[in-house]
Design an enzyme around this catalytic site. Structure first.
Site, PDB file in Angstrom:
ATOM      1  N   GLU A   5       9.899  -2.271  -3.436  1.00 15.07           N
ATOM      2  CA  GLU A   5       8.793  -1.524  -2.830  1.00 15.07           C
ATOM      3  C   GLU A   5       9.001  -0.051  -3.156  1.00 15.07           C
ATOM      4  O   GLU A   5      10.036   0.527  -2.839  1.00 15.07           O
ATOM      5  CB  GLU A   5       8.812  -1.756  -1.324  1.00 15.07           C
ATOM      6  CG  GLU A   5       7.696  -1.103  -0.557  1.00 15.07           C
ATOM      7  CD  GLU A   5       7.889  -1.293   0.947  1.00 15.07           C
ATOM      8  OE1 GLU A   5       7.183  -0.580   1.693  1.00 15.07           O
ATOM      9  OE2 GLU A   5       8.731  -2.104   1.363  1.00 15.07           O
ATOM     10  N   ASP A  65       5.414   7.315   8.709  1.00 10.51           N
ATOM     11  CA  ASP A  65       6.810   7.253   8.288  1.00 10.51           C
ATOM     12  C   ASP A  65       7.720   8.086   9.187  1.00 10.51           C
ATOM     13  O   ASP A  65       7.300   9.074   9.780  1.00 10.51           O
ATOM     14  CB  ASP A  65       6.955   7.741   6.847  1.00 10.51           C
ATOM     15  CG  ASP A  65       6.301   6.800   5.861  1.00 10.51           C
ATOM     16  OD1 ASP A  65       6.536   5.586   5.974  1.00 10.51           O
ATOM     17  OD2 ASP A  65       5.547   7.263   4.979  1.00 10.51           O
ATOM     18  N   TYR A  73       2.958  -8.084   5.923  1.00 14.90           N
ATOM     19  CA  TYR A  73       4.073  -7.179   6.228  1.00 14.90           C
ATOM     20  C   TYR A  73       4.118  -6.978   7.739  1.00 14.90           C
ATOM     21  O   TYR A  73       3.233  -6.349   8.318  1.00 14.90           O
ATOM     22  CB  TYR A  73       3.811  -5.856   5.526  1.00 14.90           C
ATOM     23  CG  TYR A  73       5.042  -5.072   5.112  1.00 14.90           C
ATOM     24  CD1 TYR A  73       6.285  -5.313   5.650  1.00 14.90           C
ATOM     25  CD2 TYR A  73       4.932  -4.062   4.153  1.00 14.90           C
ATOM     26  CE1 TYR A  73       7.390  -4.590   5.257  1.00 14.90           C
ATOM     27  CE2 TYR A  73       6.028  -3.324   3.748  1.00 14.90           C
ATOM     28  CZ  TYR A  73       7.251  -3.595   4.309  1.00 14.90           C
ATOM     29  OH  TYR A  73       8.347  -2.872   3.918  1.00 14.90           O
TER      30      TYR A  73
END
Length: 238
Positions: free
Chosen positions: A50, A61, A176
């Protein structure tokens, strides 16, 4: 559709083991070092790779990945160079699946149709774009699927039973599953709770997003994948 991602998960399922999908930010700390890291990952055990696409406002993030993106951008990393890195990687490895993860703005500026065409030509296998919900599928998801690339969605602990089918619609390759409520690397997941949620709600295959601190999870997910976000902020800074 039969992509490298599909073939890799099928092979791993036959072996009865989980996949290890590693994350690294392209261009961190510089292009050449980043390329060397990516080239080394399959030999180090990565089943899928990834690659982060650096962006100025990475709202989903944590501090480590944010810092990695800042360093990459300061070093001149842009989307065109990320695709160039994939293209260079493919000269020596035509089997390891590569997923690009990031935000929609750089893709929009690049041009959606041109980006999809260039990504496919470079050897990209799938996209994770965290700020495009299913309601915006016509923007990027559907053109990506039409081009033969996987489009991977995120499900979270707060995705309820009503929302989950919407999230899974048009998801391909794998789903995911974010293991915590919060930013990447901020805390360790509750193993029993997440295991129950993934096995109950997510189709196979599924990738479980954890930080390096939760690496003990690697062997717990036969038929699925554990995606490990490496703490590049402190390690590469050294």
């Amino acid at each position: 559709m039969n992509t490298r991602i599909d073939r890799r998960f099928a092979a791993l399922n036959a072996e009865g083991r989980a996949a290890l999908m590693t994350f690294t930010m392209t261009g961190d700390p510089d292009y050449e070092t980043s390329l060397a890291i990516v080239k080394a990952l399959p030999k180090a055990g990565a089943d899928l790779i990834e690659l982060g696409m650096p962006f100025t406002d990475p709202m989903a993030d944590g501090p480590a990945i944010q810092a990695a993106g800042v360093r990459a951008l300061k070093g001149g990393q842009r989307l065109i160079k990320t695709l160039a890195l994939v293209r260079e990687f493919r000269k020596g490895d035509n089997t390891t699946p590569i997923v690009l993860m990031g935000y929609y703005n750089p893709i929009y500026i690049y041009g959606v149709d041109k980006f999809i065409a260039d990504a496919k030509e470079a050897g990209v296998d799938g996209l994770i774009v965290v700020d495009l919900p299913p309601e915006e599928d016509e923007e990027l998801c559907l053109p990506t699927l039409k081009a033969g690339l996987n489009f991977i969605r995120l499900a979270t602990p707060t995705t309820d039973e009503k929302r989950l089918p919407v999230v899974l619609n048009n998801t391909s390759g794998f789903v995911y599953y974010v293991s915590i409520t919060g930013i990447t690397g901020s805390t360790a997941p509750d193993a029993k709770r997440v295991a129950a949620a993934v096995n109950r709600r997510a189709p196979s295959p599924a990738a479980l997003m954890v930080s390096w601190s939760a690496r003990r999870w690697w062997t717990h997910w036969p038929g699925h994948s554990t995606a490990v976000a490496r703490r590049v902020s402190t390690r590469l800074k050294r």
